[in-house]
Structures are given as C-alpha cells and as structure tokens.
Design an enzyme around this catalytic site. Sequence first.
Site, PDB file in Angstrom:
ATOM      1  N   LYS A 115      -3.014  -9.934  -8.295  1.00  0.00           N
ATOM      2  CA  LYS A 115      -3.574  -9.416  -9.671  1.00  0.00           C
ATOM      3  C   LYS A 115      -3.519 -10.156 -10.741  1.00  0.00           C
ATOM      4  CE  LYS A 115      -3.937  -4.504  -8.547  1.00  0.00           C
ATOM      5  NZ  LYS A 115      -3.307  -2.974  -8.879  1.00  0.00           N
ATOM      6  N   LYS A 197      -8.637  -7.117   2.437  1.00  0.00           N
ATOM      7  CA  LYS A 197      -8.558  -5.479   2.628  1.00  0.00           C
ATOM      8  C   LYS A 197      -9.685  -4.931   1.857  1.00  0.00           C
ATOM      9  CE  LYS A 197      -5.183  -4.183  -0.907  1.00  0.00           C
ATOM     10  NZ  LYS A 197      -4.409  -3.512  -1.558  1.00  0.00           N
ATOM     11  N   LYS A 200     -10.581  -0.465  -3.636  1.00  0.00           N
ATOM     12  CA  LYS A 200     -11.357   0.275  -4.731  1.00  0.00           C
ATOM     13  C   LYS A 200     -11.926  -0.618  -5.661  1.00  0.00           C
ATOM     14  CE  LYS A 200      -7.742   3.718  -5.348  1.00  0.00           C
ATOM     15  NZ  LYS A 200      -6.519   2.746  -5.671  1.00  0.00           N
TER      16      LYS A 200
HETATM   17  P1  TYM Z   1      -3.482   2.163  -4.049  1.00  0.00           P
HETATM   18  O1  TYM Z   1      -4.031   3.123  -5.053  1.00  0.00           O
HETATM   19  O2  TYM Z   1      -3.827   0.817  -4.087  1.00  0.00           O
HETATM   20  O3  TYM Z   1      -3.785   2.629  -2.419  1.00  0.00           O
HETATM   21  C1  TYM Z   1      -3.233   4.250  -2.145  1.00  0.00           C
HETATM   22  C2  TYM Z   1      -2.997   4.020  -0.710  1.00  0.00           C
HETATM   23  O4  TYM Z   1      -4.078   3.603   0.008  1.00  0.00           O
HETATM   24  C3  TYM Z   1      -3.824   2.520   0.737  1.00  0.00           C
HETATM   25  N1  TYM Z   1      -4.459   1.584   1.032  1.00  0.00           N
HETATM   26  C4  TYM Z   1      -4.981   1.110   2.291  1.00  0.00           C
HETATM   27  N2  TYM Z   1      -4.794   1.430   3.460  1.00  0.00           N
HETATM   28  C5  TYM Z   1      -5.362   1.004   4.387  1.00  0.00           C
HETATM   29  N3  TYM Z   1      -6.397  -0.094   4.349  1.00  0.00           N
HETATM   30  C6  TYM Z   1      -6.799  -0.350   3.102  1.00  0.00           C
HETATM   31  N4  TYM Z   1      -7.764  -1.343   2.944  1.00  0.00           N
HETATM   32  C7  TYM Z   1      -6.056   0.067   1.738  1.00  0.00           C
HETATM   33  N5  TYM Z   1      -6.165  -0.030   0.558  1.00  0.00           N
HETATM   34  C8  TYM Z   1      -5.275   1.037   0.087  1.00  0.00           C
HETATM   35  C9  TYM Z   1      -2.356   1.912   0.284  1.00  0.00           C
HETATM   36  O5  TYM Z   1      -1.327   1.219   1.025  1.00  0.00           O
HETATM   37  C10 TYM Z   1      -1.737   3.338  -0.474  1.00  0.00           C
HETATM   38  O6  TYM Z   1      -0.927   3.828   0.546  1.00  0.00           O
HETATM   39  N6  TYM Z   1       1.304   1.076  -5.532  1.00  0.00           N
HETATM   40  C11 TYM Z   1       0.483   2.256  -4.794  1.00  0.00           C
HETATM   41  C12 TYM Z   1       0.427   3.407  -5.462  1.00  0.00           C
HETATM   42  C13 TYM Z   1       1.953   4.000  -5.628  1.00  0.00           C
HETATM   43  C14 TYM Z   1       2.725   4.610  -4.661  1.00  0.00           C
HETATM   44  C15 TYM Z   1       3.750   5.062  -5.354  1.00  0.00           C
HETATM   45  C16 TYM Z   1       2.351   4.731  -3.374  1.00  0.00           C
HETATM   46  C17 TYM Z   1       2.525   4.087  -6.883  1.00  0.00           C
HETATM   47  N7  TYM Z   1       3.621   4.587  -6.778  1.00  0.00           N
HETATM   48  C18 TYM Z   1       5.138   5.661  -4.759  1.00  0.00           C
HETATM   49  C19 TYM Z   1       3.537   5.401  -2.695  1.00  0.00           C
HETATM   50  C20 TYM Z   1       4.696   5.723  -3.311  1.00  0.00           C
HETATM   51  C21 TYM Z   1      -1.176   1.689  -4.587  1.00  0.00           C
HETATM   52  O7  TYM Z   1      -1.414   0.661  -5.612  1.00  0.00           O
HETATM   53  O8  TYM Z   1      -1.817   2.393  -4.012  1.00  0.00           O
END
Ligand code: TYM
Length: 332
Positions: A115, A197, A200
């Site tokens: 990032k 990957k 969003k």
């Molecule tokens: P975020 O918002 O990027 O993504 C949400 C969830 O989706 C999963 N994910 C994917 N899984 C498979 N293939 C992909 N291409 C893909 N892109 C995203 C992510 O692994 C995630 O589970 N840091 C986290 C948010 C967060 C969080 C937490 C998660 C903040 N605090 C505490 C668990 C526990 C994040 O940026 O997710």
Amino acid sequence: MSEDKKVIFSGMQPSGLITLGNYLGALNNWTKLQDEYNCLYCVVDLHAITVRQDPAKLRKASRDVLIQYIAAGIDPEKSILYYQSHVPQHAELSWILNCYTYMGELGRMTQFKEKSQKHTDNINAGLFTYPVLMASDILLYQTDLVPVGEDQRQHLEITRDIAGRFNAVYGDVFKIPEAYIGKAGARVMALQEPSKKMSKSDENKNNTIALLDEPSVIMNKFKKAVTDSENEVRFSEDKPGVSNLLSIYCAVTGKTLQQAEAEFANCGYGSFKTSVGEAVVSKLEPFQKKVAELEKNKDYIEKVVKEGSEKASYLAAKTLRKVHKKIGFIPR
Ligand code: TYM
C-alpha cells in the site's frame, strides 16, 4: 452470547464494492460458522481511512457492506454485527498495543509495503500501525478463531506475537487466536492478471467480480478472463488463469478439483468460462434479491447495528478493564 461456545471475530473494510474474492475467502465461511460459535462480524471503517476515502462514498460503502453481510446469510439473531467506529474500545486498545509492538515487525508487513508503494503521496502512520488496530479488533473479544482469506495470514501472525508478548509481561490477559483459512477460495486471483489477487480497489473493473454486478456483466467478465495458449482445463501452477477459474468454480459449487477437471475434460475454454460464469451468477442471484429487499428496510438495519454495537461494547469493555488494571491505570 453463550458462555460455552468459542468466539469468532472477522471484518471487512468498506473501501469499495465487496468482491467474489471477499465472498469466497471470508463471508461464505462466516455464515457456516454461526451456529457453532459466538460470532462478531464488524465493518472495519477505522481501517478504511488508512487510504483517503470520500466521506459520502465511505458512508454508503459502510451501509452496503453491512447489508451484504446479512444478505449473504449472517443472521443478526445469532451473530453480532456492527461498525468498528461505534465501539471506541477498538481505538483505545490499539493505542495501548502500539506501545507493545515494534517498528521492525510492522515494517515487514507485506500489506504495508504494497500500500505504501501504491499510495506514495499518503504513507501515513495509520497505514503503518494498521496491523495493531487489527490485533486489537481480534484480542478485544478473546477471540479463538479468525476466518479470513490467505492474504491476512501475516496479520494474524503479528496479532499472535503481540498477544503473546503482552501475556508474557502481565499474565494470561489475551486468548491467542488462530486463523481459519478455507481450502477453496482462500486466494481468488484477478481475472485479467491472475498473478495478483482480486481486490476491491483494483482500477481495472474486468479484474474483479463485484457481488452486485449484473448477471450479464458477470458473464462478460468471465468470458474475457485470461486463460493460456493450451486448450486444456487442468489445475496447474503454470496455468494461473485456468487454475483460478477452476478454484472459483469449486468454491461456488462445492465440487472437488478432480470432479471439476473431469467435468471439463473435453471442453474448450469458451464453454468452460461460460460454465464458471453461470455457476457464479446462480450462486449470487438469491443474494442480490436479498440485498434489494434489505435496502428498503433502513429501520431494521439501524436496529441491528445499534444492538450489535451495544453487545460488542459490553464485551470489549470487559477486556479493556482487565488490560487497564494489569498495566496500572487507575480504575474509572
Ligand atoms: P479486506 O477488507 O481486504 O478483505 C475482507 C476479507 O476478504 C478476504 N479477501 C480475499 N479472500 C480470497 N481472495 C481474495 N482475492 C481476497 N481479497 C480479500 C480477506 O482475507 C479478508 O478476510 N485487514 C482486513 C480487515 C480486518 C480484519 C480485522 C479481518 C480488520 N480487522 C480483524 C479479520 C479480523 C482486510 O483488509 O480485509
């Protein structure tokens, strides 16, 4: 919350439209865990502002994410749903844990490196300490299990390290959480560039399937998906495009890789891609209908988050009181 059940915490950033990657890597697994565990599913809006967000868009995305949690099958009667910014203990614990986290370990985080390369004009301190806030989210609820996609594994490791370090000084304050990473769909790749990957925030919309994309849009994106110069549907490291489509197909249909390979054994890439698109469309159809219904029901959504944040605050306050006491803060 039942005392004898283990605790699950997970969250998603309202930083864009939820994708098929988010769904298969996380949301789809969350729904399956609701009966067996006490679950908290949070819209992590504090995390989203580590990258500059437009206020109106952030507000809309936060509501949309919450609605999509419910539409995907998270039942507010069973699980606690809320916005992170409504439960101030997340930010409070985060400050404290910042003082138990090293610059060196934060500097090694892949997501920070990526990032900060992408947003060179805004390498802010929040982006750097992002994993500490994430650790706080998880540790506040004495979480046992964290269902996430493969890309969050490193953040789970640092969470465990921070908790272990704190416990080593003050005794058993935090439960040490485990990651729960599903087999199928844990790393969905971009459709046009299957070496990265699905994300969003990708600017190339042909790389991502948004859960709310129209069926015709979904079909088109799959038809355009990158494959390779062979014409053989087979899972292999040197066939990233085809392998990604196969994984998506398996995650959506529940079939094994062997079953899927057999099904497409004598099939050209054109009809293979159509079948994958159709499987995704039919999986998302009932979800999209539910989203449309929920969007009309603002009062219900407000009630869900109000109750959710009250329950979450109650649980979070318990852990935070314990932390304050151990550190030596004067009781409130
Ligand atoms: P975020 O918002 O990027 O993504 C949400 C969830 O989706 C999963 N994910 C994917 N899984 C498979 N293939 C992909 N291409 C893909 N892109 C995203 C992510 O692994 C995630 O589970 N840091 C986290 C948010 C967060 C969080 C937490 C998660 C903040 N605090 C505490 C668990 C526990 C994040 O940026 O997710």
